[in-house]
Structure formats: structure tokens, C-alpha cells
Design a protein around this motif. Structure first.
Motif, PDB file in Angstrom:
ATOM      1  N   ASN A  86      10.876 -30.443  22.114  1.00  0.00           N
ATOM      2  CA  ASN A  86      11.512 -29.563  23.085  1.00  0.00           C
ATOM      3  C   ASN A  86      13.021 -29.709  23.050  1.00  0.00           C
ATOM      4  OD1 ASN A  86      12.547 -28.391  25.525  1.00  0.00           O
ATOM      5  ND2 ASN A  86      10.479 -28.450  26.355  1.00  0.00           N
ATOM      6  N   THR A  87      13.682 -28.654  22.610  1.00  0.00           N
ATOM      7  CA  THR A  87      15.129 -28.534  22.744  1.00  0.00           C
ATOM      8  C   THR A  87      15.424 -27.062  22.992  1.00  0.00           C
ATOM      9  OG1 THR A  87      17.310 -29.003  21.803  1.00  0.00           O
ATOM     10  CG2 THR A  87      15.579 -28.370  20.240  1.00  0.00           C
ATOM     11  N   ALA A  88      16.367 -26.778  23.898  1.00  0.00           N
ATOM     12  CA  ALA A  88      16.665 -25.401  24.291  1.00  0.00           C
ATOM     13  C   ALA A  88      18.039 -25.361  24.953  1.00  0.00           C
ATOM     14  CB  ALA A  88      15.601 -24.887  25.264  1.00  0.00           C
ATOM     15  N   PRO A 111      11.935 -22.889  23.956  1.00  0.00           N
ATOM     16  CA  PRO A 111      12.044 -24.257  23.442  1.00  0.00           C
ATOM     17  C   PRO A 111      11.704 -24.307  21.947  1.00  0.00           C
ATOM     18  CG  PRO A 111      10.870 -24.249  25.520  1.00  0.00           C
ATOM     19  CD  PRO A 111      11.017 -22.824  25.095  1.00  0.00           C
TER      20      PRO A 111
END
Length: 177
Positions: A86-88, A111
Motif C-alpha cells: 500500500n502506497t498512495a 493504492p
């Protein structure tokens, strides 16, 4: 009288023994008290140095037009290669600080997952005008990591008008001047 002298001599001798016994007897020796040997203390293990993860925005425009897409790119840093899920980018009209949560900003990009360290990017379209604030974010080993907050000015889209210039075509006919 002889008897008195013997008695007196005996008393003197016993007294002398008692007195000499009291004087010449060595003083009682103190019983040595064993000293406690200090127990060895354990040296604490050095505290584990936390892995220095970080998230930083690499590029984003200073302004964008409302309703038009713009791109934000960011980097998730890690001293070791690992996979994250999860990266956003999180964004909204209000600046946020302090303890941030996943609901601190009202909007976020889809994400992404991948191997870090790595660069990521996302396209964002904001339909309203005004100043908007955003941060890149990553969840690594269950912990949240946020970039510094950035801002973008969303402006009214410029309307370009196209003016058509009429075209005149001159055709000559034989015999007419």
C-alpha cells in the motif's frame, strides 16, 4: 592466725588470678562478616536501530486546471529490498499536521504495491478550484510513513476560443475579367 594468713594469701592469689585473667585475656575477635560479591550485571543488548524508511514527493506541478489530470511522483525509501502492499497520495482542501491517519485527507489515489526502494506515480484530477494539500504515504511492516505536505493551486480552466477566418475562393471564368 596462721589460718588467717593462709586465707588471706588464698584470697589474694584468687583475686590476682581473676584480675590478671581479666586484664590479660585477649579481646574477643570479631567474627568476619562475609562481603557479598556483587552479582554480575547483564549488559543490555543495544536497542535495535529502526530501519530508516521514508517517503518523499519527487515531483508535482505547482498549479493545475480544475477537471484536468496532473501527475504526482514519489519515492518510498528503504535500506533493504522488500515488498509493500500500500502506497498512495492522500489529498484535500485542508492542511493536515500532527498524528496523521488514513482518514486525515478526504481523497486518495488508488493504492499501489511493489518492491521498495522504488518510485511511484499517480494521476489526480480535482474538479474544484483552490489550494489543495497532499502527501505521499506508504504502509511498511504495519507502520504508516508520510511525506512532507505539499500544496497545489487548482485554477479555473482556461477557455480557448477558436475564431474561424472565412476563406474566399475566387474562381475565374473564361471571358470574364
Amino acid at each position: 592466725m596462721f589460718r588467717g594468713r593462709i586465707s588471706l594469701a588464698l584470697i589474694a592469689m584468687v583475686s590476682s588470678l581473676i584480675i590478671s585473667g581479666c586484664v590479660s585475656a585477649p579481646p574477643p575477635q570479631a567474627t568476619p562478616t562475609p562481603t557479598a560479591t556483587p552479582a554480575p550485571t547483564a549488559t543490555p543488548a543495544p536497542a535495535a536501530t529502526p530501519i530508516p524508511y521514508s517517503v518523499e514527493v519527487l515531483s508535482a506541478p505547482a498549479t493545475a486546471a480544475a477537471g484536468q489530470s496532473f501527475t504526482v511522483s514519489w519515492r518510498v525509501n528503504s535500506p533493504v529490498q522488500e515488498t509493500i502492499n500500500n502506497t498512495a497520495v492522500y489529498y484535500g482542501p485542508d492542511s493536515k499536521s500532527g498524528n496523521l491517519t488514513l482518514t486525515s485527507y478526504p481523497s486518495w489515489t488508488t493504492p499501489q504495491s511493489g518492491t521498495i526502494p522504488n518510485n511511484f506515480s499517480a494521476n489526480i484530477t480535482i474538479s474544484k478550484t483552490g489550494i489543495f494539500y497532499f502527501r505521499a504515504h506508504a504502509i511498511i511492516d504495519g507502520a504508516n510513513y508520510w511525506s512532507a505536505e505539499k500544496m497545489i493551486n487548482i485554477t479555473i480552466p482556461t477557455i480557448t476560443s477558436v475564431t474561424a477566418t472565412p476563406t474566399v475562393t475566387v474562381t475565374s471564368y473564361p471571358g470574364y475579367y
